[in-house]
Design a protein around this motif. Structure first.
Motif, PDB file in Angstrom:
ATOM      1  N   ASP A   1      39.398  63.430  49.302  1.00  0.00           N
ATOM      2  CA  ASP A   1      39.854  64.460  48.363  1.00  0.00           C
ATOM      3  C   ASP A   1      39.317  64.245  46.955  1.00  0.00           C
ATOM      4  O   ASP A   1      39.502  65.087  46.084  1.00  0.00           O
ATOM      5  N   ARG A   2      38.683  63.115  46.734  1.00  0.00           N
ATOM      6  CA  ARG A   2      38.149  62.755  45.414  1.00  0.00           C
ATOM      7  C   ARG A   2      39.246  62.709  44.337  1.00  0.00           C
ATOM      8  O   ARG A   2      39.013  63.030  43.187  1.00  0.00           O
ATOM      9  N   ASP A   3      40.437  62.305  44.770  1.00  0.00           N
ATOM     10  CA  ASP A   3      41.555  62.160  43.847  1.00  0.00           C
ATOM     11  C   ASP A   3      41.510  60.735  43.293  1.00  0.00           C
ATOM     12  O   ASP A   3      42.113  59.813  43.843  1.00  0.00           O
ATOM     13  N   THR A   4      40.778  60.564  42.200  1.00  0.00           N
ATOM     14  CA  THR A   4      40.541  59.214  41.673  1.00  0.00           C
ATOM     15  C   THR A   4      41.817  58.549  41.166  1.00  0.00           C
ATOM     16  O   THR A   4      41.962  57.335  41.289  1.00  0.00           O
ATOM     17  N   GLU A   5      42.737  59.337  40.586  1.00  0.00           N
ATOM     18  CA  GLU A   5      43.983  58.744  40.091  1.00  0.00           C
ATOM     19  C   GLU A   5      44.792  58.169  41.242  1.00  0.00           C
ATOM     20  O   GLU A   5      45.306  57.055  41.161  1.00  0.00           O
ATOM     21  N   LYS A   6      44.925  58.937  42.315  1.00  0.00           N
ATOM     22  CA  LYS A   6      45.702  58.474  43.461  1.00  0.00           C
ATOM     23  C   LYS A   6      45.022  57.274  44.112  1.00  0.00           C
ATOM     24  O   LYS A   6      45.681  56.297  44.462  1.00  0.00           O
ATOM     25  N   LEU A   7      43.720  57.329  44.253  1.00  0.00           N
ATOM     26  CA  LEU A   7      42.974  56.224  44.850  1.00  0.00           C
ATOM     27  C   LEU A   7      43.147  54.944  44.030  1.00  0.00           C
ATOM     28  O   LEU A   7      43.362  53.868  44.581  1.00  0.00           O
ATOM     29  N   SER A   8      43.075  55.073  42.717  1.00  0.00           N
ATOM     30  CA  SER A   8      43.253  53.923  41.838  1.00  0.00           C
ATOM     31  C   SER A   8      44.648  53.318  42.010  1.00  0.00           C
ATOM     32  O   SER A   8      44.808  52.095  42.096  1.00  0.00           O
ATOM     33  N   THR A   9      45.661  54.177  42.085  1.00  0.00           N
ATOM     34  CA  THR A   9      47.035  53.697  42.269  1.00  0.00           C
ATOM     35  C   THR A   9      47.200  53.017  43.617  1.00  0.00           C
ATOM     36  O   THR A   9      47.829  51.966  43.724  1.00  0.00           O
ATOM     37  N   LEU A  10      46.619  53.599  44.665  1.00  0.00           N
ATOM     38  CA  LEU A  10      46.707  52.992  45.996  1.00  0.00           C
ATOM     39  C   LEU A  10      46.023  51.634  46.022  1.00  0.00           C
ATOM     40  O   LEU A  10      46.504  50.701  46.686  1.00  0.00           O
ATOM     41  N   ARG A  11      44.933  51.511  45.301  1.00  0.00           N
ATOM     42  CA  ARG A  11      44.252  50.211  45.229  1.00  0.00           C
ATOM     43  C   ARG A  11      45.108  49.175  44.513  1.00  0.00           C
ATOM     44  O   ARG A  11      45.129  48.003  44.892  1.00  0.00           O
ATOM     45  N   LEU A  12      45.829  49.607  43.463  1.00  0.00           N
ATOM     46  CA  LEU A  12      46.736  48.698  42.758  1.00  0.00           C
ATOM     47  C   LEU A  12      47.863  48.229  43.679  1.00  0.00           C
ATOM     48  O   LEU A  12      48.234  47.046  43.677  1.00  0.00           O
ATOM     49  N   ILE A  13      48.406  49.167  44.469  1.00  0.00           N
ATOM     50  CA  ILE A  13      49.464  48.818  45.417  1.00  0.00           C
ATOM     51  C   ILE A  13      48.938  47.799  46.421  1.00  0.00           C
ATOM     52  O   ILE A  13      49.569  46.767  46.684  1.00  0.00           O
ATOM     53  N   ASN A  14      47.781  48.081  46.982  1.00  0.00           N
ATOM     54  CA  ASN A  14      47.173  47.197  47.982  1.00  0.00           C
ATOM     55  C   ASN A  14      46.921  45.807  47.399  1.00  0.00           C
ATOM     56  O   ASN A  14      47.198  44.789  48.042  1.00  0.00           O
ATOM     57  N   ALA A  15      46.422  45.753  46.181  1.00  0.00           N
ATOM     58  CA  ALA A  15      46.144  44.466  45.540  1.00  0.00           C
ATOM     59  C   ALA A  15      47.431  43.668  45.318  1.00  0.00           C
ATOM     60  O   ALA A  15      47.463  42.451  45.550  1.00  0.00           O
ATOM     61  N   ALA A  16      48.498  44.342  44.881  1.00  0.00           N
ATOM     62  CA  ALA A  16      49.769  43.656  44.635  1.00  0.00           C
ATOM     63  C   ALA A  16      50.336  43.088  45.934  1.00  0.00           C
ATOM     64  O   ALA A  16      50.835  41.954  45.968  1.00  0.00           O
ATOM     65  N   ILE A  17      50.247  43.871  47.003  1.00  0.00           N
ATOM     66  CA  ILE A  17      50.767  43.412  48.291  1.00  0.00           C
ATOM     67  C   ILE A  17      49.924  42.243  48.823  1.00  0.00           C
ATOM     68  O   ILE A  17      50.465  41.245  49.298  1.00  0.00           O
ATOM     69  N   LYS A  18      48.600  42.351  48.718  1.00  0.00           N
ATOM     70  CA  LYS A  18      47.731  41.264  49.187  1.00  0.00           C
ATOM     71  C   LYS A  18      47.975  39.987  48.392  1.00  0.00           C
ATOM     72  O   LYS A  18      47.990  38.888  48.949  1.00  0.00           O
ATOM     73  N   ASP A  19      48.165  40.132  47.081  1.00  0.00           N
ATOM     74  CA  ASP A  19      48.420  38.972  46.232  1.00  0.00           C
ATOM     75  C   ASP A  19      49.695  38.258  46.670  1.00  0.00           C
ATOM     76  O   ASP A  19      49.730  37.033  46.810  1.00  0.00           O
ATOM     77  N   ARG A  20      50.754  39.033  46.914  1.00  0.00           N
ATOM     78  CA  ARG A  20      52.020  38.448  47.349  1.00  0.00           C
ATOM     79  C   ARG A  20      51.884  37.853  48.754  1.00  0.00           C
ATOM     80  O   ARG A  20      52.466  36.817  49.063  1.00  0.00           O
ATOM     81  N   ASP A  21      51.089  38.490  49.610  1.00  0.00           N
ATOM     82  CA  ASP A  21      50.862  37.993  50.960  1.00  0.00           C
ATOM     83  C   ASP A  21      50.163  36.638  50.929  1.00  0.00           C
ATOM     84  O   ASP A  21      50.548  35.707  51.638  1.00  0.00           O
ATOM     85  N   ILE A  22      49.145  36.509  50.090  1.00  0.00           N
ATOM     86  CA  ILE A  22      48.422  35.243  49.947  1.00  0.00           C
ATOM     87  C   ILE A  22      49.372  34.157  49.444  1.00  0.00           C
ATOM     88  O   ILE A  22      49.368  33.029  49.937  1.00  0.00           O
ATOM     89  N   SER A  23      50.217  34.519  48.471  1.00  0.00           N
ATOM     90  CA  SER A  23      51.184  33.576  47.929  1.00  0.00           C
ATOM     91  C   SER A  23      52.173  33.134  49.007  1.00  0.00           C
ATOM     92  O   SER A  23      52.496  31.950  49.112  1.00  0.00           O
ATOM     93  N   ALA A  24      52.643  34.086  49.823  1.00  0.00           N
ATOM     94  CA  ALA A  24      53.603  33.761  50.880  1.00  0.00           C
ATOM     95  C   ALA A  24      52.972  32.837  51.914  1.00  0.00           C
ATOM     96  O   ALA A  24      53.599  31.890  52.388  1.00  0.00           O
TER      97      ALA A  24
END
Length: 138
Positions: free
Chosen positions: A3-26
């Protein structure tokens, strides 16, 4: 992405990064399963709260454009959160948790909050529920 929705894509990437970071920590803490659903909901809730605070700060600073951007991100994040409970539903949940734990005084507040967090993570604002529990036990 399509959809070329850059704002939504950017937010989804932030969510993914936060979850991966916590996963690595766990996993570093020895939990082979990584993060569970409750932790993901807590991460998303924290992200919403951070953006609400940023939006308020931007409004106070006269940067309405940045405040709107934060609110847009909140909308994208909330798509992944369960429906928030109404004030009436929170009151019923607090009463049920008090009855369930057998709480009778303010010293039992931790037990009640623990029961609420176990059952309603991502569905209620515990900062608002705390004073409600305190008022009922006090």
């Amino acid at each position: 992405m399509k959809d070329r929705d850059t704002e939504k894509l950017s937010t989804l990437r932030l969510i993914n990064a936060a979850i991966k970071d916590r996963d690595i920590s766990a996993r570093g803490e020895g939990r082979e399963d990584g993060v569970d659903e409750a932790e993901v909901l807590a991460i998303l809730g924290k992200m919403v709260k951070q953006r609400q605070e940023s939006a308020r700060a931007y409004e106070e600073g006269g940067r309405i454009d940045l405040a709107e951007q934060e609110r847009t991100e909140i909308g994208y994040i909330e798509e992944f959160l369960p429906r928030q409970l109404s004030d009436e539903e929170v009151a019923k949940a607090v009463d049920a948790a008090i009855a369930e734990t057998g709480a009778s005084s303010i010293r039992d507040m931790g037990k009640v909050m623990g029961a609420l967090k176990a059952r309603y993570t991502g569905q209620m604002d515990f900062g608002a529920a705390g004073p409600m529990v305190k008022a009922r036990l006090g």
